[in-house]
Design a protein around this motif. Sequence first.
Motif, PDB file in Angstrom:
ATOM      1  N   ILE A  96     -38.895  22.443 -31.347  1.00 23.96           N
ATOM      2  CA  ILE A  96     -38.761  21.140 -32.005  1.00 23.96           C
ATOM      3  C   ILE A  96     -39.975  20.854 -32.891  1.00 23.96           C
ATOM      4  O   ILE A  96     -39.858  20.462 -34.049  1.00 23.96           O
ATOM      5  CB  ILE A  96     -38.570  20.031 -30.961  1.00 23.96           C
ATOM      6  N   GLU A 149     -49.407  22.493 -18.097  1.00 21.75           N
ATOM      7  CA  GLU A 149     -48.297  23.229 -17.485  1.00 21.75           C
ATOM      8  C   GLU A 149     -48.613  24.706 -17.372  1.00 21.75           C
ATOM      9  O   GLU A 149     -47.729  25.549 -17.373  1.00 21.75           O
ATOM     10  CB  GLU A 149     -47.016  23.020 -18.288  1.00 21.75           C
ATOM     11  N   ILE A 165     -40.978  23.261 -22.392  1.00 19.08           N
ATOM     12  CA  ILE A 165     -42.012  23.387 -23.423  1.00 19.08           C
ATOM     13  C   ILE A 165     -41.598  24.427 -24.463  1.00 19.08           C
ATOM     14  O   ILE A 165     -41.906  24.276 -25.653  1.00 19.08           O
ATOM     15  CB  ILE A 165     -43.383  23.714 -22.790  1.00 19.08           C
ATOM     16  N   GLN A 203     -39.317  35.679  -9.241  1.00 19.32           N
ATOM     17  CA  GLN A 203     -40.480  36.264  -9.907  1.00 19.32           C
ATOM     18  C   GLN A 203     -40.191  36.553 -11.375  1.00 19.32           C
ATOM     19  O   GLN A 203     -41.026  36.334 -12.254  1.00 19.32           O
ATOM     20  CB  GLN A 203     -40.892  37.567  -9.197  1.00 19.32           C
ATOM     21  N   GLN A 236     -51.303  16.673  -9.564  1.00 22.56           N
ATOM     22  CA  GLN A 236     -51.709  17.990  -9.024  1.00 22.56           C
ATOM     23  C   GLN A 236     -53.120  18.340  -9.437  1.00 22.56           C
ATOM     24  O   GLN A 236     -53.975  18.593  -8.610  1.00 22.56           O
ATOM     25  CB  GLN A 236     -50.723  19.053  -9.495  1.00 22.56           C
ATOM     26  N   THR A 237     -53.429  18.316 -10.722  1.00 21.02           N
ATOM     27  CA  THR A 237     -54.733  18.728 -11.243  1.00 21.02           C
ATOM     28  C   THR A 237     -55.846  17.808 -10.750  1.00 21.02           C
ATOM     29  O   THR A 237     -55.637  16.601 -10.614  1.00 21.02           O
ATOM     30  CB  THR A 237     -54.703  18.719 -12.781  1.00 21.02           C
ATOM     31  N   VAL A 288     -40.677  22.740 -16.306  1.00 18.24           N
ATOM     32  CA  VAL A 288     -41.317  22.108 -17.464  1.00 18.24           C
ATOM     33  C   VAL A 288     -41.756  23.172 -18.472  1.00 18.24           C
ATOM     34  O   VAL A 288     -41.700  22.957 -19.686  1.00 18.24           O
ATOM     35  CB  VAL A 288     -42.486  21.213 -17.017  1.00 18.24           C
ATOM     36  N   LYS A 313     -46.051  45.246 -11.923  1.00 21.94           N
ATOM     37  CA  LYS A 313     -45.286  45.500 -10.696  1.00 21.94           C
ATOM     38  C   LYS A 313     -43.959  46.201 -11.034  1.00 21.94           C
ATOM     39  O   LYS A 313     -43.517  47.115 -10.331  1.00 21.94           O
ATOM     40  CB  LYS A 313     -45.000  44.172  -9.998  1.00 21.94           C
ATOM     41  N   THR A 334     -44.017  29.766  -2.956  1.00 15.46           N
ATOM     42  CA  THR A 334     -44.078  29.394  -4.378  1.00 15.46           C
ATOM     43  C   THR A 334     -42.974  28.428  -4.782  1.00 15.46           C
ATOM     44  O   THR A 334     -42.921  27.980  -5.923  1.00 15.46           O
ATOM     45  CB  THR A 334     -43.959  30.660  -5.236  1.00 15.46           C
ATOM     46  N   LEU A 394     -54.549  26.671  -8.109  1.00 13.35           N
ATOM     47  CA  LEU A 394     -53.930  25.663  -7.244  1.00 13.35           C
ATOM     48  C   LEU A 394     -54.345  25.815  -5.789  1.00 13.35           C
ATOM     49  O   LEU A 394     -54.479  24.832  -5.063  1.00 13.35           O
ATOM     50  CB  LEU A 394     -52.405  25.740  -7.384  1.00 13.35           C
ATOM     51  N   GLN A 435     -50.083  35.959 -15.645  1.00 15.50           N
ATOM     52  CA  GLN A 435     -49.045  35.901 -14.614  1.00 15.50           C
ATOM     53  C   GLN A 435     -47.863  36.781 -15.011  1.00 15.50           C
ATOM     54  O   GLN A 435     -47.323  37.539 -14.217  1.00 15.50           O
ATOM     55  CB  GLN A 435     -48.566  34.461 -14.411  1.00 15.50           C
TER      56      GLN A 435
HETATM   57  C1  LIG Z   1     -31.388  22.364 -15.537  1.00 17.97           C
HETATM   58  C2  LIG Z   1     -30.874  21.334 -16.444  1.00 17.97           C
HETATM   59  C3  LIG Z   1     -31.920  21.002 -17.466  1.00 17.97           C
HETATM   60  C4  LIG Z   1     -31.526  19.883 -18.361  1.00 17.97           C
HETATM   61  C5  LIG Z   1     -32.579  19.709 -19.401  1.00 17.97           C
HETATM   62  C6  LIG Z   1     -32.462  18.373 -20.061  1.00 17.97           C
HETATM   63  C7  LIG Z   1     -33.718  18.079 -20.828  1.00 17.97           C
HETATM   64  C8  LIG Z   1     -33.653  18.696 -22.177  1.00 17.97           C
HETATM   65  C9  LIG Z   1     -34.048  17.668 -23.187  1.00 17.97           C
HETATM   66  C10 LIG Z   1     -34.764  18.324 -24.329  1.00 17.97           C
HETATM   67  C11 LIG Z   1     -36.243  18.477 -24.049  1.00 17.97           C
HETATM   68  C12 LIG Z   1     -36.894  19.087 -25.229  1.00 17.97           C
HETATM   69  C13 LIG Z   1     -38.245  18.513 -25.489  1.00 17.97           C
HETATM   70  C14 LIG Z   1     -39.240  18.955 -24.457  1.00 17.97           C
HETATM   71  C15 LIG Z   1     -40.607  18.616 -24.911  1.00 17.97           C
HETATM   72  C16 LIG Z   1     -41.619  19.190 -23.994  1.00 17.97           C
HETATM   73  C17 LIG Z   1     -41.505  18.579 -22.620  1.00 17.97           C
HETATM   74  C18 LIG Z   1     -42.644  18.923 -21.802  1.00 17.97           C
HETATM   75  C19 LIG Z   1     -43.723  17.840 -21.755  1.00 17.97           C
HETATM   76  C20 LIG Z   1     -44.577  18.232 -20.641  1.00 17.97           C
HETATM   77  C21 LIG Z   1     -45.655  17.296 -20.260  1.00 17.97           C
HETATM   78  C22 LIG Z   1     -46.340  17.957 -19.109  1.00 17.97           C
HETATM   79  C23 LIG Z   1     -47.614  17.310 -18.796  1.00 17.97           C
HETATM   80  C24 LIG Z   1     -48.472  18.285 -18.024  1.00 17.97           C
HETATM   81  C25 LIG Z   1     -48.258  18.491 -16.705  1.00 17.97           C
HETATM   82  C26 LIG Z   1     -49.112  19.441 -15.999  1.00 17.97           C
HETATM   83  O1  LIG Z   1     -49.978  20.069 -16.561  1.00 17.97           O
HETATM   84  S1  LIG Z   1     -48.752  19.613 -14.344  1.00 17.97           S
HETATM   85  C27 LIG Z   1     -49.931  20.777 -13.764  1.00 17.97           C
HETATM   86  C28 LIG Z   1     -49.673  22.167 -14.308  1.00 17.97           C
HETATM   87  N1  LIG Z   1     -50.529  23.103 -13.655  1.00 17.97           N
HETATM   88  C29 LIG Z   1     -50.283  24.424 -13.646  1.00 17.97           C
HETATM   89  O2  LIG Z   1     -49.369  24.920 -14.270  1.00 17.97           O
HETATM   90  C30 LIG Z   1     -51.200  25.250 -12.783  1.00 17.97           C
HETATM   91  C31 LIG Z   1     -51.248  26.673 -13.239  1.00 17.97           C
HETATM   92  N2  LIG Z   1     -51.678  27.538 -12.149  1.00 17.97           N
HETATM   93  C32 LIG Z   1     -50.749  28.182 -11.364  1.00 17.97           C
HETATM   94  O3  LIG Z   1     -49.562  28.093 -11.559  1.00 17.97           O
HETATM   95  C33 LIG Z   1     -51.283  29.072 -10.253  1.00 17.97           C
HETATM   96  O4  LIG Z   1     -52.490  28.684  -9.815  1.00 17.97           O
HETATM   97  C34 LIG Z   1     -51.361  30.537 -10.691  1.00 17.97           C
HETATM   98  C35 LIG Z   1     -49.962  31.040 -10.819  1.00 17.97           C
HETATM   99  C36 LIG Z   1     -52.083  30.619 -11.995  1.00 17.97           C
HETATM  100  C37 LIG Z   1     -52.162  31.355  -9.717  1.00 17.97           C
HETATM  101  O5  LIG Z   1     -51.579  31.201  -8.456  1.00 17.97           O
HETATM  102  P1  LIG Z   1     -52.374  31.818  -7.223  1.00 17.97           P
HETATM  103  O6  LIG Z   1     -53.760  31.362  -7.246  1.00 17.97           O
HETATM  104  O7  LIG Z   1     -51.582  31.567  -6.014  1.00 17.97           O
HETATM  105  O8  LIG Z   1     -52.466  33.330  -7.541  1.00 17.97           O
HETATM  106  P2  LIG Z   1     -51.431  34.450  -7.658  1.00 17.97           P
HETATM  107  O9  LIG Z   1     -51.467  34.896  -9.060  1.00 17.97           O
HETATM  108  O10 LIG Z   1     -51.783  35.394  -6.555  1.00 17.97           O
HETATM  109  O11 LIG Z   1     -49.962  33.877  -7.350  1.00 17.97           O
HETATM  110  C38 LIG Z   1     -49.441  34.053  -6.045  1.00 17.97           C
HETATM  111  C39 LIG Z   1     -48.003  34.441  -6.167  1.00 17.97           C
HETATM  112  O12 LIG Z   1     -47.278  33.280  -6.609  1.00 17.97           O
HETATM  113  C40 LIG Z   1     -46.439  33.632  -7.683  1.00 17.97           C
HETATM  114  N3  LIG Z   1     -46.219  32.433  -8.485  1.00 17.97           N
HETATM  115  C41 LIG Z   1     -47.164  31.660  -9.049  1.00 17.97           C
HETATM  116  N4  LIG Z   1     -46.598  30.635  -9.703  1.00 17.97           N
HETATM  117  C42 LIG Z   1     -45.257  30.764  -9.528  1.00 17.97           C
HETATM  118  C43 LIG Z   1     -44.127  30.018  -9.965  1.00 17.97           C
HETATM  119  N5  LIG Z   1     -44.261  28.907 -10.734  1.00 17.97           N
HETATM  120  N6  LIG Z   1     -42.905  30.418  -9.606  1.00 17.97           N
HETATM  121  C44 LIG Z   1     -42.764  31.529  -8.848  1.00 17.97           C
HETATM  122  N7  LIG Z   1     -43.780  32.324  -8.401  1.00 17.97           N
HETATM  123  C45 LIG Z   1     -45.017  31.917  -8.755  1.00 17.97           C
HETATM  124  C46 LIG Z   1     -47.200  34.703  -8.382  1.00 17.97           C
HETATM  125  O13 LIG Z   1     -46.350  35.457  -9.216  1.00 17.97           O
HETATM  126  C47 LIG Z   1     -47.715  35.496  -7.223  1.00 17.97           C
HETATM  127  O14 LIG Z   1     -46.641  36.262  -6.726  1.00 17.97           O
HETATM  128  P3  LIG Z   1     -46.909  37.753  -6.183  1.00 17.97           P
HETATM  129  O15 LIG Z   1     -47.930  37.578  -5.111  1.00 17.97           O
HETATM  130  O16 LIG Z   1     -45.554  38.194  -5.736  1.00 17.97           O
HETATM  131  O17 LIG Z   1     -47.435  38.508  -7.362  1.00 17.97           O
END
Ligand SMILES: CCCCCCCCCCCCCCCCCCCCCCC/C=C/C(=O)SCCNC(=O)CCNC(=O)[C@H](O)C(C)(C)COP(=O)(O)OP(=O)(O)OC[C@H]1O[C@@H](n2cnc3c(N)ncnc32)[C@H](O)[C@@H]1OP(=O)(O)O
Length: 556
Positions: free
Chosen positions: A186, A316, A180, A263, A33-34, A176, A332, A167, A42, A325
């Motif tokens: 952990i 993430e 985290i 949301q 994605q990035t 994710v 709201k 979204t 995004l 966010q």
């Molecule tokens: C279910 C069973 C589960 C079982 C589990 C078993 C596993 C458990 C085992 C134990 C695990 C423990 C150990 C874990 C260890 C950690 C593990 C994690 C390791 C992770 C490695 C990850 C590596 C990295 C990956 C990455 O980085 S991927 C890329 C990530 N990038 C981002 O996150 C980008 C961030 N930016 C954004 O999200 C967006 O650009 C923004 C939200 C910042 C802005 O969006 P936009 O420009 O559109 O602007 P708005 O603010 O206007 O947003 C518009 C509307 O959209 C809504 N919105 C935005 N995001 C979301 C969302 N995610 N979901 C819902 N809605 C969203 C906003 O709220 C706005 O809505 P509105 O208009 O109504 O206000």
Amino acid sequence: MFIPTLERQCTSEQREKFLPLCYDYRIIGTYAQTELGHGTFLRGLETTAHYDPNTQEFILNSPTISSIKWWPGALGKTSTHAVVLAQLYTLGKCHGIHPFVVQLRSLDDHKPLRGITVGDIGPKMGFGPNDNGYLKLHKHRIPRTNMLMKYSQVSPDGTYTKPPRSTLTYGTMTFVRVLIVHGSAIALAKASTIAIRYSAVRRQSELRPGEPEPQILSYPTQQHKLFPLLATAYAFHFVQLAMMKIYTDVNDQINNSNFSRIQELHALSSGLKAFTSWVTNAGLEVCRMSCGGHGYSQASGFPRLYADFTPSCTYEGENTVLMLQSARYLVKCVRDARSGKTLPGTVSYLSEDVSAVHSGGSSGRDLSNLDFLISLYKQRASNQVHFASDKVDRGISAGMDLVGALNSASVHLVSAAKAHSHYFIAKTFVESLKLLKASSELQNVLHQLASVYVFEGIAQSSGDFIEDYILSGSEAKTIRQLAVDLLPLIRVNAVSLVDAFSFRDEVLQSVLGRYDGNVYENLFKWAQNSPLNKTDVHPSYHKYLGPLLKRNQSKL
Ligand SMILES: CCCCCCCCCCCCCCCCCCCCCCC/C=C/C(=O)SCCNC(=O)CCNC(=O)[C@H](O)C(C)(C)COP(=O)(O)OP(=O)(O)OC[C@H]1O[C@@H](n2cnc3c(N)ncnc32)[C@H](O)[C@@H]1OP(=O)(O)O
Ligand SMILES: Cc1cc2nc3c(=O)[nH]c(=O)nc-3n(C[C@H](O)[C@H](O)[C@H](O)COP(=O)(O)OP(=O)(O)OC[C@H]3O[C@@H](n4cnc5c(N)ncnc54)[C@H](O)[C@@H]3O)c2cc1C
């Protein structure tokens, strides 16, 4: 992230096609994605996917240097496939970011396919073994059916059907972020285990002449560094359980096309991911420094633990951005509350009247009562959210648009989102213990941990509570003392409380945190394995040091 995206965004036919290949390790994928130019914004991603109805293919392209995919884990040398997020164009119109499965390398010789330039982005601060990579697409064609079409579709003639919610494409990131929160629990548990076990082994300084050097765990300052962090590790354990439960419930609703809580889930997961990773990140450094010089050795396990954990504050969703966010949703909710709407569970307190009743100097209130103190956390959060929300409203009244008003109030919005997250965590910790089936002895020990977490949380943010007249200065002082008074009580069970995390030595990877406490012998043994010790006289002597010394000795 590759598999959870396929599980959440594939049609049933696509699941049947792709998922068995993943589960059997016949393909390995990454989440691309990035880009060089965009990680947070995004909607600003530049990779394009143009639909060609003549061949029923998408043509993926990296049109600019800033559009090159950059950072995805295992992209550089490992992955055979990627989920690529790209701007979808069909019939001359752009429909925004959508996910596409792209094969990157041959399954025969692992060489990159035509139109694919891929490689490693180079050494990083941590995550050394992970080949975070780059991907440049040169008009690379993929079948129409490689667009993940559970929520939105492109038909063979190029007609686009939009998703029920744009979204929904972001669903994997939410998942994710929830993981985290678990990862923070952990990491802080590991750091507490290392620091507290080592502090029980390490003896240092002679308090009084002739007396034996005390364990450093006996120093109140050492306890004050470590026990609130130990309590935080327990708090984060319970909050990740609660967060995962909420995630699972809302995700089940989404799978039944009920998007009413999407949301709320986004806001809570964003706030908790940011709050827990920031607190853990700082806590790892406190634990390292509490171990003195040996904490700085790779043998301690801290350098790798820190270097591998710290990007949790960035990836993430960069933490400040996620707090904004969360705050945007809280604002709201204040508006909804003021218009008489019922608010969802995790934010319902925002519609209560929690106005402070300042009691002046001698409060007479039971400042050790956790339920009472949680009500003060609620008051602090509500005050901060309403204050920030009013700031936004004043900005709009002064002629700003919503985006401008949100931006100008953003410092206060971040504080409000932090206060909201802190309230959720403290409340969840205290409530989880009430539901725990445990012996009275264990309940007592865990109550001590919850108390020191709640007391210290107020002590470290006392300004928030005093500024809003939630606590008087003398009450804040009392609560700070209550935290200190608890430390010797927690000392009694401190080692057992970290043993309870039951990290095996092979997992902890720390000579200082070894279960057997045999630190010095194993530090010395560990040092013998240093590459520099392969020979008594290092080869560099003959090249540099020897000639230098001999040249200068001849001058004597
Ligand atoms: C279910 C069973 C589960 C079982 C589990 C078993 C596993 C458990 C085992 C134990 C695990 C423990 C150990 C874990 C260890 C950690 C593990 C994690 C390791 C992770 C490695 C990850 C590596 C990295 C990956 C990455 O980085 S991927 C890329 C990530 N990038 C981002 O996150 C980008 C961030 N930016 C954004 O999200 C967006 O650009 C923004 C939200 C910042 C802005 O969006 P936009 O420009 O559109 O602007 P708005 O603010 O206007 O947003 C518009 C509307 O959209 C809504 N919105 C935005 N995001 C979301 C969302 N995610 N979901 C819902 N809605 C969203 C906003 O709220 C706005 O809505 P509105 O208009 O109504 O206000
Ligand atoms: C170890 C690691 C692994 C990664 N793995 C992956 C992966 O597998 N897949 C993937 O796609 N990506 C991955 N990433 C990339 C990661 O998702 C991005 O780095 C992250 O989303 C932050 O975006 P950015 O780097 O563009 O930072 P930026 O957004 O440029 O942040 C820089 C600064 O700008 C500020 N800022 C940005 N926007 C705003 C705003 N609206 N308001 C206020 N301040 C703002 C931020 O707070 C920050 O202080 C990984 C990154 C790392 C470090």
